[in-house]
Scaffold this active site. Structure first.
Site, mmCIF file in Angstrom:
data_model
loop_
_atom_site.group_PDB
_atom_site.id
_atom_site.type_symbol
_atom_site.label_atom_id
_atom_site.label_comp_id
_atom_site.label_asym_id
_atom_site.label_seq_id
_atom_site.Cartn_x
_atom_site.Cartn_y
_atom_site.Cartn_z
ATOM 1 N N CYS A 26 71.922 -71.894 -71.510
ATOM 2 C CA CYS A 26 71.629 -70.459 -71.563
ATOM 3 C C CYS A 26 70.897 -70.136 -70.261
ATOM 4 O O CYS A 26 69.845 -70.712 -69.974
ATOM 5 C CB CYS A 26 70.783 -70.157 -72.800
ATOM 6 S SG CYS A 26 69.640 -68.779 -72.655
ATOM 7 N N CYS B 224 67.265 -69.293 -70.293
ATOM 8 C CA CYS B 224 66.535 -70.457 -70.812
ATOM 9 C C CYS B 224 66.348 -71.488 -69.705
ATOM 10 O O CYS B 224 65.261 -72.054 -69.536
ATOM 11 C CB CYS B 224 67.283 -71.096 -71.975
ATOM 12 S SG CYS B 224 67.577 -70.015 -73.387
#
Length: 326
Positions: free
Chosen positions: A247, A250
């Site tokens: 992600c 992330c």
């Protein structure tokens, strides 16, 4: 705008509660952050949230703690969940997640109970609305019911402008008039999700649901044996970043977390939880988007959560606000 959505509102119940699809919990959370003012008692009996704080992911936080019949883990007028049923559900989970579900068997009970209670509500709603739902398509009925709750959310012009002013790092200097429509859609989604979460978290207040005291106590001890809850009991402030590898926002947080761990070693706990590896833990903490940063004070009380990429300077400002010295 807030990172990667795990699942849409319409998918939250049908995919997270049936035993046959427990594997989907690796990608989705059915949860609402527990309200700090959860009632101490419901119908004269202590609630789950008071007796076992932090155990409920939302649906059973207001359930009564009682001494139930032998072999029964949870019961209401809508469902009786036996301990044998819970064991079977855990054993049917994928092997890589089986141990986690053994430790979080109460979470499994919540999903099974929530599904049955909400299904009954959804059927009553459909009958009242004279909706012609396909017989036997319970997942679709649940999705329609919860989507209707989400669609009741509204956003005022004042809320839009306040969000715009408070989130300049997100809007990137784009004029309000040019981004207003996107902000409205974003806030409507957030408020709709919050409305669904609140409805799910209120199950124990609308329906008399009971959980077995002895069984819940054993599984409370197991569920609390995880890095997040151990950190919250350490006496130091804690930052937990919930995310997943791959992600983009992330991954952008990874070097920041490493820097914070080194800078605040011995002063604060800095943790990362991979939601695909810890779906039950992520669900208990109400994680519906990633990344999410959750701040706890030195008493273990949640004081702030932020969705999306969070610059290190802003994180350090929040840590300072809860008493962490630089």
């Amino acid at each position: 705008m807030s990172g990667a959505r795990l699942r849409s509102i319409d998918e939250r119940l049908g995919l997270a509660t049936a035993v046959a699809v427990l594997v989907s919990l690796a990608q989705a959370g059915l949860a609402a952050p527990v309200a700090a003012d959860a009632p101490r008692e419901a119908g004269g009996a202590p609630t789950v949230e008071v007796t076992f704080p932090g155990l409920s992911s939302g649906p059973l936080r207001l359930a009564r703690v009682s001494d139930l019949d032998e072999g029964v883990a949870c019961r209401s007028s809508a469902v009786v969940i036996t301990k044998e049923t819970v064991t079977a559900a855990v054993e049917n989970a994928p092997q890589r997640l089986r141990e986690q579900f053994r430790k979080n068997a109460f979470f499994v009970v919540e999903q099974l109970a929530a599904r049955e209670v909400l299904l009954r509500e959804a059927r009553a709603w459909a009958a009242g609305e004279k909706r012609a739902e396909n017989p036997g398509d319970d997942d679709k009925l649940l999705q329609s019911y919860l989507a209707g709750i989400a669609r009741g959310a509204t956003v005022t012009e004042e809320e839009l402008k306040r969000f715009y002013e408070e989130n300049q790092d997100i809007v990137g200097g784009v004029p309000f008039a040019d981004i207003r429509g996107d902000l409205e859609l974003y806030l409507l989604e957030q408020k709709g999700r919050a409305a669904v979460d609140a409805h799910i978290a209120g199950i124990g207040g609308r329906e008399r649901v009971e959980v077995d005291r002895g069984w819940s106590e054993r599984h409370y001890r197991l569920a609390m044996d995880n890095p997040v809850d151990r950190a919250r009991r350490s006496g130091r402030p804690t930052l937990v970043d919930f995310g997943a590898k791959g992600c983009a926002p992330c991954d952008m947080m990874t070097p920041i977390l490493a820097s914070l761990r080194e800078k605040y070693d011995g002063k604060a706990n800095v943790l990362f939880v991979h939601v695909n590896d810890e779906p039950a833990l992520a669900a208990r903490y109400g994680i519906g988007t990633i990344p999410v940063q959750v701040f706890f004070d030195d008493a273990g009380k949640e004081v702030l959560r932020h969705e999306g990429f969070y610059p290190q300077a802003e994180i350090e400002r929040q840590l300072a606000a809860i008493g962490v010295a630089r």
